[in-house]
Design a protein around this motif. Structure first.
Motif, PDB file in Angstrom:
ATOM      1  N   TYR A 125      -9.182  -7.185  -2.648  1.00  0.00           N
ATOM      2  CA  TYR A 125     -10.077  -6.115  -2.196  1.00  0.00           C
ATOM      3  C   TYR A 125     -11.253  -5.916  -3.144  1.00  0.00           C
ATOM      4  O   TYR A 125     -12.389  -5.648  -2.696  1.00  0.00           O
ATOM      5  N   ARG A 126     -11.031  -6.044  -4.427  1.00  0.00           N
ATOM      6  CA  ARG A 126     -12.147  -5.934  -5.367  1.00  0.00           C
ATOM      7  C   ARG A 126     -13.151  -7.077  -5.134  1.00  0.00           C
ATOM      8  O   ARG A 126     -14.370  -6.865  -5.186  1.00  0.00           O
ATOM      9  N   ASN A 127     -12.667  -8.275  -4.852  1.00  0.00           N
ATOM     10  CA  ASN A 127     -13.550  -9.407  -4.580  1.00  0.00           C
ATOM     11  C   ASN A 127     -14.351  -9.165  -3.300  1.00  0.00           C
ATOM     12  O   ASN A 127     -15.556  -9.468  -3.228  1.00  0.00           O
ATOM     13  N   ARG A 128     -13.697  -8.645  -2.287  1.00  0.00           N
ATOM     14  CA  ARG A 128     -14.397  -8.363  -1.025  1.00  0.00           C
ATOM     15  C   ARG A 128     -15.451  -7.273  -1.223  1.00  0.00           C
ATOM     16  O   ARG A 128     -16.573  -7.378  -0.681  1.00  0.00           O
ATOM     17  N   LEU A 129     -15.122  -6.247  -1.949  1.00  0.00           N
ATOM     18  CA  LEU A 129     -16.091  -5.182  -2.202  1.00  0.00           C
ATOM     19  C   LEU A 129     -17.308  -5.726  -2.949  1.00  0.00           C
ATOM     20  O   LEU A 129     -18.451  -5.337  -2.670  1.00  0.00           O
ATOM     21  N   ARG A 130     -17.055  -6.619  -3.869  1.00  0.00           N
ATOM     22  CA  ARG A 130     -18.156  -7.147  -4.686  1.00  0.00           C
ATOM     23  C   ARG A 130     -19.154  -7.945  -3.848  1.00  0.00           C
ATOM     24  O   ARG A 130     -20.363  -7.897  -4.107  1.00  0.00           O
ATOM     25  N   SER A 140      -8.183  -3.983   6.470  1.00  0.00           N
ATOM     26  CA  SER A 140      -6.853  -3.510   6.065  1.00  0.00           C
ATOM     27  C   SER A 140      -6.188  -2.722   7.195  1.00  0.00           C
ATOM     28  O   SER A 140      -6.717  -1.705   7.656  1.00  0.00           O
ATOM     29  N   ASP A 141      -5.036  -3.211   7.641  1.00  0.00           N
ATOM     30  CA  ASP A 141      -4.296  -2.510   8.695  1.00  0.00           C
ATOM     31  C   ASP A 141      -3.919  -1.080   8.319  1.00  0.00           C
ATOM     32  O   ASP A 141      -4.056  -0.163   9.144  1.00  0.00           O
ATOM     33  N   PRO A 142      -3.401  -0.836   7.102  1.00  0.00           N
ATOM     34  CA  PRO A 142      -2.997   0.539   6.764  1.00  0.00           C
ATOM     35  C   PRO A 142      -4.132   1.552   6.858  1.00  0.00           C
ATOM     36  O   PRO A 142      -3.885   2.716   7.193  1.00  0.00           O
ATOM     37  N   THR A 143      -5.369   1.135   6.580  1.00  0.00           N
ATOM     38  CA  THR A 143      -6.478   2.094   6.697  1.00  0.00           C
ATOM     39  C   THR A 143      -6.707   2.461   8.159  1.00  0.00           C
ATOM     40  O   THR A 143      -6.989   3.617   8.483  1.00  0.00           O
ATOM     41  N   VAL A 144      -6.588   1.467   9.051  1.00  0.00           N
ATOM     42  CA  VAL A 144      -6.756   1.732  10.481  1.00  0.00           C
ATOM     43  C   VAL A 144      -5.683   2.704  10.957  1.00  0.00           C
ATOM     44  O   VAL A 144      -5.958   3.658  11.685  1.00  0.00           O
ATOM     45  N   ALA A 150      -6.404   2.084  -4.772  1.00  0.00           N
ATOM     46  CA  ALA A 150      -4.990   2.037  -5.189  1.00  0.00           C
ATOM     47  C   ALA A 150      -4.065   2.440  -4.049  1.00  0.00           C
ATOM     48  O   ALA A 150      -2.955   1.896  -3.908  1.00  0.00           O
ATOM     49  N   SER A 151      -4.514   3.371  -3.206  1.00  0.00           N
ATOM     50  CA  SER A 151      -3.681   3.792  -2.073  1.00  0.00           C
ATOM     51  C   SER A 151      -3.525   2.652  -1.066  1.00  0.00           C
ATOM     52  O   SER A 151      -2.456   2.496  -0.456  1.00  0.00           O
ATOM     53  N   ILE A 152      -4.570   1.837  -0.892  1.00  0.00           N
ATOM     54  CA  ILE A 152      -4.468   0.678   0.004  1.00  0.00           C
ATOM     55  C   ILE A 152      -3.521  -0.357  -0.599  1.00  0.00           C
ATOM     56  O   ILE A 152      -2.676  -0.932   0.104  1.00  0.00           O
ATOM     57  N   VAL A 153      -3.661  -0.595  -1.892  1.00  0.00           N
ATOM     58  CA  VAL A 153      -2.759  -1.530  -2.576  1.00  0.00           C
ATOM     59  C   VAL A 153      -1.310  -1.066  -2.428  1.00  0.00           C
ATOM     60  O   VAL A 153      -0.405  -1.875  -2.163  1.00  0.00           O
ATOM     61  N   GLU A 154      -1.086   0.231  -2.586  1.00  0.00           N
ATOM     62  CA  GLU A 154       0.267   0.784  -2.470  1.00  0.00           C
ATOM     63  C   GLU A 154       0.868   0.516  -1.097  1.00  0.00           C
ATOM     64  O   GLU A 154       2.063   0.193  -0.964  1.00  0.00           O
ATOM     65  N   GLU A 155       0.042   0.638  -0.057  1.00  0.00           N
ATOM     66  CA  GLU A 155       0.526   0.446   1.300  1.00  0.00           C
ATOM     67  C   GLU A 155       0.718  -1.031   1.649  1.00  0.00           C
ATOM     68  O   GLU A 155       1.589  -1.376   2.446  1.00  0.00           O
ATOM     69  N   GLU A 156      -0.083  -1.899   1.071  1.00  0.00           N
ATOM     70  CA  GLU A 156      -0.014  -3.327   1.392  1.00  0.00           C
ATOM     71  C   GLU A 156       1.066  -4.066   0.600  1.00  0.00           C
ATOM     72  O   GLU A 156       1.721  -4.976   1.124  1.00  0.00           O
ATOM     73  N   ALA A 157       1.243  -3.702  -0.657  1.00  0.00           N
ATOM     74  CA  ALA A 157       2.145  -4.450  -1.542  1.00  0.00           C
ATOM     75  C   ALA A 157       3.606  -4.117  -1.254  1.00  0.00           C
ATOM     76  O   ALA A 157       3.975  -2.955  -1.151  1.00  0.00           O
ATOM     77  N   ARG A 158       4.414  -5.160  -1.131  1.00  0.00           N
ATOM     78  CA  ARG A 158       5.859  -4.978  -0.988  1.00  0.00           C
ATOM     79  C   ARG A 158       6.598  -5.436  -2.240  1.00  0.00           C
ATOM     80  O   ARG A 158       7.711  -4.997  -2.499  1.00  0.00           O
ATOM     81  N   ILE A 193      -5.563   6.860   1.512  1.00  0.00           N
ATOM     82  CA  ILE A 193      -4.745   6.916   2.731  1.00  0.00           C
ATOM     83  C   ILE A 193      -3.294   7.250   2.407  1.00  0.00           C
ATOM     84  O   ILE A 193      -2.456   7.319   3.297  1.00  0.00           O
ATOM     85  N   ALA A 194      -2.996   7.462   1.144  1.00  0.00           N
ATOM     86  CA  ALA A 194      -1.652   7.813   0.674  1.00  0.00           C
ATOM     87  C   ALA A 194      -1.749   8.121  -0.805  1.00  0.00           C
ATOM     88  O   ALA A 194      -2.829   8.039  -1.395  1.00  0.00           O
ATOM     89  N   SER A 195      -0.625   8.479  -1.393  1.00  0.00           N
ATOM     90  CA  SER A 195      -0.603   8.744  -2.834  1.00  0.00           C
ATOM     91  C   SER A 195      -0.058   7.529  -3.568  1.00  0.00           C
ATOM     92  O   SER A 195       1.125   7.185  -3.431  1.00  0.00           O
ATOM     93  N   PRO A 196      -0.893   6.848  -4.333  1.00  0.00           N
ATOM     94  CA  PRO A 196      -0.429   5.663  -5.068  1.00  0.00           C
ATOM     95  C   PRO A 196       0.335   6.048  -6.322  1.00  0.00           C
ATOM     96  O   PRO A 196       0.087   7.095  -6.932  1.00  0.00           O
ATOM     97  N   GLY A 197       1.249   5.172  -6.734  1.00  0.00           N
ATOM     98  CA  GLY A 197       1.933   5.355  -8.003  1.00  0.00           C
ATOM     99  C   GLY A 197       1.094   4.801  -9.139  1.00  0.00           C
ATOM    100  O   GLY A 197       0.021   4.214  -8.930  1.00  0.00           O
ATOM    101  N   LYS A 198       1.596   4.945 -10.334  1.00  0.00           N
ATOM    102  CA  LYS A 198       0.845   4.508 -11.515  1.00  0.00           C
ATOM    103  C   LYS A 198       0.579   3.014 -11.489  1.00  0.00           C
ATOM    104  O   LYS A 198      -0.521   2.561 -11.866  1.00  0.00           O
ATOM    105  N   ALA A 199       1.558   2.217 -11.063  1.00  0.00           N
ATOM    106  CA  ALA A 199       1.393   0.765 -11.069  1.00  0.00           C
ATOM    107  C   ALA A 199       0.248   0.334 -10.166  1.00  0.00           C
ATOM    108  O   ALA A 199      -0.530  -0.566 -10.514  1.00  0.00           O
ATOM    109  N   SER A 200       0.122   0.966  -9.009  1.00  0.00           N
ATOM    110  CA  SER A 200      -0.966   0.613  -8.097  1.00  0.00           C
ATOM    111  C   SER A 200      -2.311   1.094  -8.624  1.00  0.00           C
ATOM    112  O   SER A 200      -3.335   0.432  -8.421  1.00  0.00           O
ATOM    113  N   ILE A 201      -2.315   2.235  -9.296  1.00  0.00           N
ATOM    114  CA  ILE A 201      -3.554   2.722  -9.902  1.00  0.00           C
ATOM    115  C   ILE A 201      -4.035   1.742 -10.965  1.00  0.00           C
ATOM    116  O   ILE A 201      -5.216   1.371 -11.014  1.00  0.00           O
TER     117      ILE A 201
END
Length: 367
Positions: free
Chosen positions: A260-265, A272-276, A240-248, A311-319
């Protein structure tokens, strides 16, 4: 009539006043007491003046128009000390009368310590009511979604909270265990929201409030849903923290989470740039090819799977997006330079999208 009677009669006729010893003596004339009347007059005057002073104290504020006063009432302060503080700040007109008022007004209620917001146009009964009810001045501090703990610490410092104490609390492994967090730090679990704080709120207390707010959002039902997917809360918060950083755009959260869920599977690196960026100490804002090729625990171009933690604190929507991603087969996305992204299911389509939006970016820069 004998000679004695003749003599008495003659004396009466001559106008002499005779005293009849056989009759009781007349009462002496009453004397007036001017001192008593003067004393009574003074007392009545004093009572009238006291009543006037009391009336003015209760009905006329210290200043009109008034001005704001932020006043700190220390813990353990006596009634006299509180009255002195209020009088010094021009919140009340008379400290003695205020102490007397506090003794009888709303009997049984005590004045409470804390920071208060008064004005000099308030009446003493209103001031006393605030103190008795403990209506302390609430400051507001807003933590945006997607902030790291270090960014939050900078916000806290702007509100005169101890930045170093906050970070020490966040990165203390014992505190993570204390809050039932399966991680080494509180990063990602400091829920972004607006918090009410007082002058006596510490950085550590605020951090605890933020973690407690996270667990209110991460309900038992959501935890059960996560477990049924074969994932852990820590994995979901990290994703969710990655989603929070990527989504505008809000509407893209579920799509990015799906990528990301598809890639993990399928065991594909997240890239992901934000993780780097999170893994680069003192990042200067310019992500280079060298950065992408430097191995760190957070470089998802170099390592498969999720990074070690959020990598950050996600909000509820990203969770929620991380828990309930969109039902799509996308594996790639690229920024379209307007805040949105182009999503693709295969690498060839992704490359074409990258080339297209890179050209558009160069044209925009040239203009």
């Amino acid at each position: 009539m004998n000679d004695h009677d003749d003599i008495e009669k003659q004396r009466e006729e001559d106008g002499e006043i005779l005293l009849d010893l056989t009759q009781p003596l007349p009462a002496p004339p009453k004397k007036r007491h001017p001192v008593l009347w003067l004393t009574l007059f003074v007392l009545l005057g004093a009572a009238g003046f006291a009543g006037y002073v009391g009336y003015m104290f209760l009905t006329v504020p210290p200043q009109t128009p008034g001005s704001e006063r932020i006043v700190l009432i220390p813990s353990g302060a006596s009634g006299r000390k509180i009255a002195e503080i209020l009088a010094t700040e021009s919140v009340i007109r008379d400290k003695t009368l205020f102490m007397l008022l506090a003794r009888f007004y709303r009997s049984g209620k005590t004045m409470k310590a804390g920071e208060y917001q008064f004005t000099t146009a308030m009446l003493p009964t209103d001031v006393l009511t605030m103190l008795q009810d403990g209506k302390v001045y609430a400051r507001f501090i807003t933590i945006p979604e997607g902030y790291t703990a270090r960014q939050m610490a900078d916000v806290l410092a702007e509100h005169q909270l101890d930045k170093a104490a906050f970070l020490a609390f966040v990165f203390d492994k014992q505190n993570a265990a204390r809050f039932n967090i399966a991680a080494d730090t509180l990063e990602g679990y400091l829920f972004p929201s607006t918090y009410h704080i007082t002058r006596e709120t510490t950085a550590e207390a605020l951090a605890q409030m933020m973690v407690e707010e996270f667990w209110k959002v991460m309900t038992p039902d959501l935890r059960q849903e996560i477990a049924q997917q074969g994932m852990t809360v820590h994995e979901i918060v990290t994703l969710a923290s990655i989603v929070e950083e990527e989504a505008r755009l809000p509407e893209e959260r579920e799509l990015i989470a799906a990528v990301y869920r598809n890639r993990l599977r399928i065991g594909m690196k997240l890239d992901s740039d934000p993780t780097v960026i999170y893994g680069i100490p003192n990042f200067n804002g310019n992500l280079t090819r060298t950065d992408l090729q430097t191995d760190t625990p957070y470089n998802t171009y170099m390592r498969k799977g999720l990074p070690p933690g959020p990598i950050a604190s996600p909000g509820k929507a990203s969770i929620l997006a991380a828990i309930r991603p969109a039902n799509v087969k996308y594996l790639y996305f690229v920024a379209k330079n307007d805040g949105s992204h182009q999503f693709s299911t295969n690498y060839q389509d992704h490359l074409r999208a990258v080339q297209q939006y890179q050209r558009n970016r160069k044209k925009a820069a040239a203009n």
